[in-house]
Design a protein around this motif. Structure first.
Motif, PDB file in Angstrom:
ATOM      1  N   PHE A   1     -22.247  65.350 140.234  1.00  0.00           N
ATOM      2  CA  PHE A   1     -21.123  65.076 139.346  1.00  0.00           C
ATOM      3  C   PHE A   1     -20.273  63.936 139.903  1.00  0.00           C
ATOM      4  N   PRO A   2     -19.735  63.095 139.018  1.00  0.00           N
ATOM      5  CA  PRO A   2     -18.895  61.978 139.480  1.00  0.00           C
ATOM      6  C   PRO A   2     -17.610  62.485 140.115  1.00  0.00           C
TER       7      PRO A   2
ATOM      8  N   PRO B   1     -17.119  63.015 132.086  1.00  0.00           N
ATOM      9  CA  PRO B   1     -15.908  62.201 131.918  1.00  0.00           C
ATOM     10  C   PRO B   1     -15.798  61.520 130.560  1.00  0.00           C
ATOM     11  N   ASN B   2     -16.913  61.057 129.971  1.00  0.00           N
ATOM     12  CA  ASN B   2     -16.806  60.367 128.685  1.00  0.00           C
ATOM     13  C   ASN B   2     -16.277  61.291 127.598  1.00  0.00           C
ATOM     14  N   ILE B   3     -16.712  62.562 127.599  1.00  0.00           N
ATOM     15  CA  ILE B   3     -16.210  63.526 126.624  1.00  0.00           C
ATOM     16  C   ILE B   3     -14.765  63.897 126.929  1.00  0.00           C
ATOM     17  N   SER B   4     -14.438  64.034 128.210  1.00  0.00           N
ATOM     18  CA  SER B   4     -13.064  64.394 128.581  1.00  0.00           C
ATOM     19  C   SER B   4     -12.076  63.341 128.095  1.00  0.00           C
ATOM     20  N   TYR B   5     -12.396  62.065 128.284  1.00  0.00           N
ATOM     21  CA  TYR B   5     -11.475  61.010 127.860  1.00  0.00           C
ATOM     22  C   TYR B   5     -11.381  60.919 126.338  1.00  0.00           C
ATOM     23  N   LEU B   6     -12.480  61.183 125.633  1.00  0.00           N
ATOM     24  CA  LEU B   6     -12.422  61.173 124.172  1.00  0.00           C
ATOM     25  C   LEU B   6     -11.573  62.334 123.657  1.00  0.00           C
ATOM     26  N   ILE B   7     -11.675  63.492 124.309  1.00  0.00           N
ATOM     27  CA  ILE B   7     -10.840  64.623 123.920  1.00  0.00           C
ATOM     28  C   ILE B   7      -9.367  64.305 124.158  1.00  0.00           C
TER      29      ILE B   7
ATOM     30  N   ARG C   1     -11.342  56.130 135.053  1.00  0.00           N
ATOM     31  CA  ARG C   1     -10.112  56.130 135.850  1.00  0.00           C
ATOM     32  C   ARG C   1      -9.819  57.563 136.289  1.00  0.00           C
ATOM     33  N   PRO C   2      -9.010  57.735 137.330  1.00  0.00           N
ATOM     34  CA  PRO C   2      -8.645  59.090 137.751  1.00  0.00           C
ATOM     35  C   PRO C   2      -7.797  59.779 136.682  1.00  0.00           C
ATOM     36  N   LEU C   3      -7.947  61.083 136.574  1.00  0.00           N
ATOM     37  CA  LEU C   3      -7.170  61.856 135.614  1.00  0.00           C
ATOM     38  C   LEU C   3      -5.765  62.095 136.141  1.00  0.00           C
TER      39      LEU C   3
ATOM     40  N   ASN D   1     -10.689  67.976 142.930  1.00  0.00           N
ATOM     41  CA  ASN D   1     -11.078  67.954 144.339  1.00  0.00           C
ATOM     42  C   ASN D   1     -12.374  68.747 144.518  1.00  0.00           C
ATOM     43  N   GLN D   2     -13.475  68.032 144.666  1.00  0.00           N
ATOM     44  CA  GLN D   2     -14.768  68.698 144.800  1.00  0.00           C
ATOM     45  C   GLN D   2     -14.872  69.487 146.101  1.00  0.00           C
ATOM     46  N   HIS D   3     -14.166  69.054 147.143  1.00  0.00           N
ATOM     47  CA  HIS D   3     -14.210  69.794 148.410  1.00  0.00           C
ATOM     48  C   HIS D   3     -13.544  71.165 148.242  1.00  0.00           C
ATOM     49  N   TRP D   4     -12.473  71.212 147.434  1.00  0.00           N
ATOM     50  CA  TRP D   4     -11.809  72.481 147.186  1.00  0.00           C
ATOM     51  C   TRP D   4     -12.709  73.424 146.382  1.00  0.00           C
TER      52      TRP D   4
END
Length: 350
Positions: free
Chosen positions: A111-112, A135-141, A157-159, A198-201
């Motif tokens: 995952f990015p 991410p592409n769907i998240s930004y369109l939503i 870009r970062p959310l 945070n993927q580490h979290w």
């Protein structure tokens, strides 16, 4: 018994066996390899399929259990097809396209970095379910929720905090559909515990869990993306015996009484106030008679002191009783229950 030098020579293909009657000598190494190749060809020609087994990451879900989980989430897609368009104000039809099981950390690295992970608790089941969207769907939503025009492209870009809050609202909207989809298998109360990029979290929370991955295809006005759902093995372990596709299709589910919830409901019902009315009787008077009433006059009612009075609870006739006195207060003593006949209209409404 072969000596060590003969074993080494055999491995190197240097040992040959002399044949009788003038036949040519045979190399043992070539003979062994030839037999292995012939067996391999025989297995291939016989149509046998060899499946590699990963001892580091063995399968934990049976085919029936995976199929039952698939059926649950196919039902979830139908529910989301109805509920999400009203929330996003645009057409959206999710579709379950892939299921797989493996280690969570193996899936996480695909995952990015700007992916937003939502951790959902399905109480009373243990562990947490993780949902993330491409991410592409998240930004369109986000663009749709903020009143923008969907143009089929987005900037990587970062959310921001506002972006994450809006996407959390979408996931919270989905919790009711998740609860309804799981209702044929188990009664759960989904709650959104946390959302983070945070993927580490996320890796620390999930650990090295063995999970089942369900991938949904999302299409918003010509733009296609994915939604991934990770269900840990520990979450499904307590309900492994009911994860059966036949049970899900038949809708057969054992009704288990929750005594704690029942007790809370009874306690809440005991605090409800209802109006109680006890009509003493009725009388009809002319207006002239009412105007001529004076102190000390007696109005004769249509009831007798020997007849029981009707006690009305919330405007419904429920009991019969007699008027008396309790201390300094007028009281009514219940001495019977009124069984009202079933109302045909009530049967129709039910």
């Amino acid at each position: 018994m072969l000596s060590q030098s003969e074993i080494d020579a055999l491995l190197k293909g240097a040992i040959e066996v002399d044949q009788k009657d003038g036949q040519e000598s045979v190399n043992l190494a070539e003979l062994i390899n030839q037999g292995g190749e012939q067996r391999g060809r025989a297995e291939t020609e016989g149509g046998k399929k060899v499946t590699s087994y990963n001892f580091w990451s063995p399968d934990r879900f049976s085919k029936e259990q995976m199929r039952a989980v698939e059926l649950v989430h196919e039902d979830l897609t139908e529910r989301l097809t109805t509920s999400l368009p009203t929330f996003l104000r645009t057409n959206l039809r999710p579709r379950l396209v892939h299921t797989e099981q493996g280690r969570f950390h193996d899936f996480l690295k695909d995952f990015p970095p700007n992916s937003l992970f939502h951790m959902i608790n399905l109480a009373p089941l243990p562990s947490q379910v993780v949902i993330t969207m491409s991410p592409n769907i998240s930004y369109l939503i986000l663009e749709q929720r903020l009143g923008g025009k969907i143009e089929g492209r987005y900037q990587d870009r970062p959310l921001t905090e506002i972006d994450q809050s809006l996407l959390r609202g979408l996931v919270e909207h989905m919790l009711g559909d998740i609860k309804a989809a799981w209702s044929k298998v188990v009664s759960v109360e989904p709650t959104l515990e946390d959302s983070t990029t945070n993927q580490h979290w996320v890796q620390m929370i999930m650990g090295n869990e063995r999970v089942m991955l369900l991938t949904f295809e999302l299409n918003i006005q010509g733009t296609t993306g994915t939604m991934s759902l990770f269900i840990p093995f520990n979450t499904l372990k307590p309900i492994a015996n009911v994860l059966n596709p036949h049970i899900w299709i038949a809708g057969r589910k054992e009704q288990q009484q929750d005594y704690t919830t029942r007790e809370k409901v009874l306690q809440n019902m005991q605090r409800v106030t209802l109006p109680i009315r006890v009509p003493l009787g009725q009388a009809e008077l002319r207006l002239r008679e009412i105007l001529n009433l004076a102190v000390g006059d007696v109005i004769q009612l249509d009831t007798s002191i020997r007849e029981p009075l009707v006690v009305e609870v919330a405007r419904r006739k429920r009991f019969t009783g007699r008027v008396g006195r309790s201390g300094r207060n007028i009281a009514i003593q219940i001495n019977g229950v009124i069984r009202e006949p079933a109302d045909p209209t009530d049967e129709i409404e039910r």
